[in-house]
Design a protein around this motif. Structure first.
Motif, short mmCIF file in Angstrom:
data_model
loop_
_atom_site.label_atom_id
_atom_site.label_comp_id
_atom_site.label_asym_id
_atom_site.label_seq_id
_atom_site.Cartn_x
_atom_site.Cartn_y
_atom_site.Cartn_z
N PHE A 82 -27.23 -41.73 4.29
CA PHE A 82 -27.60 -40.46 4.90
C PHE A 82 -26.61 -39.43 4.36
O PHE A 82 -25.40 -39.65 4.38
CB PHE A 82 -27.52 -40.51 6.42
N GLU A 83 -27.12 -38.31 3.88
CA GLU A 83 -26.27 -37.29 3.27
C GLU A 83 -25.14 -36.87 4.20
O GLU A 83 -23.99 -36.70 3.77
CB GLU A 83 -27.10 -36.08 2.86
N GLU A 84 -25.42 -36.69 5.46
CA GLU A 84 -24.40 -36.23 6.41
C GLU A 84 -23.20 -37.16 6.48
O GLU A 84 -22.09 -36.74 6.71
CB GLU A 84 -25.00 -36.06 7.80
N LYS A 87 -21.41 -36.85 2.55
CA LYS A 87 -21.17 -35.60 1.83
C LYS A 87 -19.69 -35.26 1.67
O LYS A 87 -19.32 -34.56 0.74
CB LYS A 87 -21.93 -34.44 2.48
N ASN A 88 -18.83 -35.77 2.54
CA ASN A 88 -17.40 -35.50 2.43
C ASN A 88 -16.61 -36.66 1.82
O ASN A 88 -15.38 -36.62 1.78
CB ASN A 88 -16.82 -35.16 3.80
N ASP A 89 -17.32 -37.67 1.32
CA ASP A 89 -16.68 -38.82 0.69
C ASP A 89 -15.95 -38.36 -0.59
O ASP A 89 -16.44 -37.51 -1.33
CB ASP A 89 -17.75 -39.85 0.33
N ALA A 90 -14.78 -38.94 -0.85
CA ALA A 90 -13.96 -38.53 -2.00
C ALA A 90 -14.71 -38.72 -3.32
O ALA A 90 -14.63 -37.86 -4.21
CB ALA A 90 -12.66 -39.31 -2.03
N ASP A 91 -15.46 -39.81 -3.48
CA ASP A 91 -16.20 -40.05 -4.72
C ASP A 91 -17.35 -39.06 -4.90
O ASP A 91 -17.71 -38.71 -6.01
CB ASP A 91 -16.71 -41.48 -4.79
N VAL A 92 -17.92 -38.62 -3.80
CA VAL A 92 -18.97 -37.59 -3.86
C VAL A 92 -18.33 -36.24 -4.20
O VAL A 92 -18.82 -35.50 -5.05
CB VAL A 92 -19.76 -37.53 -2.53
N GLN A 93 -17.22 -35.95 -3.56
CA GLN A 93 -16.53 -34.68 -3.80
C GLN A 93 -16.07 -34.53 -5.25
O GLN A 93 -16.13 -33.45 -5.81
CB GLN A 93 -15.33 -34.55 -2.86
N ASN A 94 -15.59 -35.63 -5.86
CA ASN A 94 -15.11 -35.52 -7.25
C ASN A 94 -16.21 -35.75 -8.29
O ASN A 94 -15.95 -35.69 -9.49
CB ASN A 94 -13.91 -36.44 -7.49
N GLY A 95 -17.44 -36.03 -7.84
CA GLY A 95 -18.57 -36.13 -8.77
C GLY A 95 -18.82 -37.51 -9.34
O GLY A 95 -19.71 -37.69 -10.17
N ASP A 96 -18.06 -38.53 -8.92
CA ASP A 96 -18.29 -39.88 -9.41
C ASP A 96 -19.55 -40.50 -8.82
O ASP A 96 -20.19 -41.34 -9.44
CB ASP A 96 -17.09 -40.79 -9.12
N ILE A 97 -19.89 -40.10 -7.60
CA ILE A 97 -21.12 -40.54 -6.94
C ILE A 97 -21.93 -39.30 -6.60
O ILE A 97 -21.40 -38.33 -6.07
CB ILE A 97 -20.84 -41.37 -5.68
N ILE A 98 -23.21 -39.35 -6.92
CA ILE A 98 -24.13 -38.23 -6.68
C ILE A 98 -25.12 -38.65 -5.60
O ILE A 98 -25.65 -39.76 -5.62
CB ILE A 98 -24.92 -37.88 -7.97
N ILE A 99 -25.35 -37.76 -4.65
CA ILE A 99 -26.33 -38.01 -3.59
C ILE A 99 -27.61 -37.26 -3.94
O ILE A 99 -27.59 -36.06 -4.21
CB ILE A 99 -25.79 -37.52 -2.23
N VAL A 100 -28.73 -38.00 -3.94
CA VAL A 100 -30.04 -37.44 -4.29
C VAL A 100 -30.97 -37.67 -3.11
O VAL A 100 -31.18 -38.82 -2.70
CB VAL A 100 -30.60 -38.09 -5.57
#
Length: 105
Positions: A82-84, A87-100
């Motif tokens: 779930f995006e919520e 969305k604040n995960d470190a790997d999401v924030q630095n671009g290593d993991i993308i949420i679609v």
């Protein structure tokens, strides 16, 4: 005992930054027909797999989020979230993991 909503959100997929899905605005279950999954052991994931992805291969099923995170970043497979929550995960924030976001599920 009282209950209240902690967060609202829609199912999404988590992919590594080099995934072909990384730049999609959204995906549908049809888009994911031939994908391998790395999943968290849980009812949400089990329900999605049973309903939409019963023929897909699950290469990792674990309760260890670090194993799942590394597998996503390394391109072993994709996962659900779930995006919520992420969305604040470190790997999401630095671009290593993308949420679609997922549509038509």
């Amino acid at each position: 005992m009282t209950y209240e909503k902690l967060a609202l959100g829609s199912p999404c997929i988590c992919v590594g930054k080099s995934s072909p899905f990384a730049f999609h605005e959204f995906v549908t279950p049809v888009d994911l027909q031939n994908e391998c999954f790395v999943t968290y052991k849980g009812e949400f994931t089990n329900a999605l797999l049973r309903t939409y992805f019963s023929k897909n291969r699950v290469v990792i099923r674990s309760n260890n989020i670090e194993i799942i995170r590394k597998a996503i970043k390394d391109g072993v497979g994709i996962s659900f979230a779930f995006e919520e929550i992420f969305k604040n995960d470190a790997d999401v924030q630095n671009g290593d993991i993308i949420i679609v976001p997922m549509k038509n599920y």
